[in-house]
Design an enzyme around this catalytic site. Structure first.
Site, PDB file in Angstrom:
ATOM      1  N   GLU A  57      38.593  27.621  46.969  1.00 48.97           N
ATOM      2  CA  GLU A  57      39.831  27.957  47.677  1.00 48.97           C
ATOM      3  C   GLU A  57      40.418  26.746  48.391  1.00 48.97           C
ATOM      4  OE1 GLU A  57      41.569  30.530  47.410  1.00 48.97           O
ATOM      5  OE2 GLU A  57      40.144  31.766  46.308  1.00 48.97           O
ATOM      6  N   CYS A 207      54.915  34.860  36.016  1.00 51.17           N
ATOM      7  CA  CYS A 207      56.030  34.595  36.929  1.00 51.17           C
ATOM      8  C   CYS A 207      55.940  33.155  37.432  1.00 51.17           C
ATOM      9  CB  CYS A 207      55.992  35.593  38.087  1.00 51.17           C
ATOM     10  SG  CYS A 207      57.562  35.744  38.978  1.00 51.17           S
ATOM     11  N   CYS A 217      57.529  40.563  30.707  1.00 52.90           N
ATOM     12  CA  CYS A 217      57.085  40.945  32.055  1.00 52.90           C
ATOM     13  C   CYS A 217      57.184  42.460  32.245  1.00 52.90           C
ATOM     14  CB  CYS A 217      57.934  40.244  33.107  1.00 52.90           C
ATOM     15  SG  CYS A 217      57.513  40.734  34.799  1.00 52.90           S
TER      16      CYS A 217
END
Length: 381
Positions: A57, A207, A217
């Site tokens: 992260e 996206c 999408c």
DNA sequence: CATACGTGGAC
DNA sequence: TGTCCAAGTAT
């Protein structure tokens, strides 16, 4: 009632997409051995080791997966758990981070490991956010990823997706608050780990910033930006100001035994704690040779003779632009002093790889190594 | 709250 | 080729 139905429908569609196209091979999601074996009292059923997730992260902040992946793999071998990381020298930590950018991340990781090393892993938002380098998004991401706790995230992927779905068109502060609550409303409280990952995967794969694949999408019909015909407009961007190019003269100083002089930058600010070749900004109307001679005297209190140009390169740090002009120099007199750095050192060119250098300096090292090998070819012993 | 903080990739 | 952008945080 209608909104609730839409949220349920959105989750369902997202999971359907994720099952087929999500990134299910991210290695930190399967790296739970250390947590299970050495901390078995800590690990509950279905939980993952927070350590590899935490490292990932931090590396992923403003950095794409394909860029950080090899760094993560090397890191896990060098520092397999928080105790090893806490006891490692900062130099070794910076060396492992060399080339990844945003080096304060490495400093803060090291400091956080020291705070964590003898304690159980935090299990609250406050506990994680109290650690250096961890904000709300990283904390939420770790908590949902490792423990499957229901904390929302708002990273670049989620922000972009939400901005487009809503065509949100207000100032940034309002946008952040609204998107945080929206991310929390959308979050599937039964499957927070999968949901947050699915949200990020969707942002990263469908996206996308450039060329989003709106044709395929599942949210095309409910996407406000799409219906406005201007998906790329969202999220709203801040206008950024440009900086003029600065010319930096750099000295690769060799002494009579062939050692080269390097210095370690101060531990605050740009490229903190990294090593570099000395140099500085060219002044108005100044010859670059004069720049190098002056900077070397100001920063190291030594005299050098500026010789031929070794390499010239362009480099950008975000909006800042530099041109580095690097000259070989011959040491003449004076014992180098760290007047503008933490320390200075004469080192063999062969040992430069033991020091963490920023990316631009790595190219200088390469040029120096090539130059020296040519020298040997032309002047055999 | 606007800005500092790196680097490589995409177009 | 220049510009934008990326799994943000700290100040």
């Amino acid at each position: 009632m209608k909104v609730l139905f839409l949220i349920e429908e959105l989750r369902k569609q997202l999971f359907t997409w994720w099952d087929c196209f999500g990134r299910h091979d991210l290695p930190w999601k399967y790296y739970s051995v250390d947590f299970i074996t050495s901390n078995s009292k800590e690990a509950l059923d279905g939980e993952l080791d927070p350590y590899p997730i935490w490292i990932a992260e931090i590396m992923l902040q403003q950095t794409q997966v394909r860029v950080m992946l090899s760094y993560w793999e090397r890191w896990m071998k060098a520092f397999p758990n928080k105790k090893v990381l806490a006891e490692a020298r900062l130099d070794q930590v910076l060396l492992a981070w060399q080339g990844l950018g945003y080096y304060t991340r490495a400093h803060r990781l090291h400091a956080a490991a020291f705070k964590l090393k003898d304690s159980p892993w935090p299990r609250t938002l406050e506990g994680w956010m109290a650690l250096p380098g961890i904000g709300r998004t990283t904390a939420g991401s770790i908590l949902s990823s490792a423990f499957n706790y229901p904390f929302p995230i708002l990273d670049g992927n989620v922000r972009r997706l939400l901005a487009r779905l809503t065509a949100f068109d207000e100032p940034q502060v309002n946008m952040e608050n609204y998107f945080w609550s929206l991310s929390n409303d959308l979050l599937d409280k039964e499957r927070p780990r999968d949901f947050n990952q699915a949200l990020m995967d969707f942002g990263a794969l469908v996206c996308t910033p450039f060329n989003p694949t709106c044709q395929s999408c599942p949210f095309q019909k409910v996407c406000s930006a799409y219906s406005l015909g201007n998906v790329r407009r969202f999220p709203l961007k801040n206008k950024s100001k440009l900086f003029p190019v600065k010319v930096i003269g750099i000295a690769v100083i060799l002494n009579q035994v062939g050692d080269v002089l390097i210095d370690q930058r101060l531990d605050k600010g740009l490229l903190a704690g990294m090593w570099e070749f000395p140099g500085g900004k060219q002044e108005e109307g100044e010859l670059i040779e004069k720049t190098i001679e002056r900077e070397v005297f100001e920063e190291l209190a030594i005299h050098v003779e500026v010789k031929e140009r070794l390499i010239e390169l362009e480099h950008k740090y975000g909006q800042k632009q530099f041109r580095f002009i690097v000259h070989l120099c011959k040491w003449l007199s004076g014992d180098p002093k760290p007047l503008a750095s933490q320390q200075v050192r004469w080192v063999s060119p062969n040992s430069l790889h033991e020091y963490p250098f920023p990316a631009a300096n790595s190219k200088i090292i390469q040029a120096l190594v090539e130059y020296l090998s040519l020298e040997i070819d032309h002047n055999p012993p």
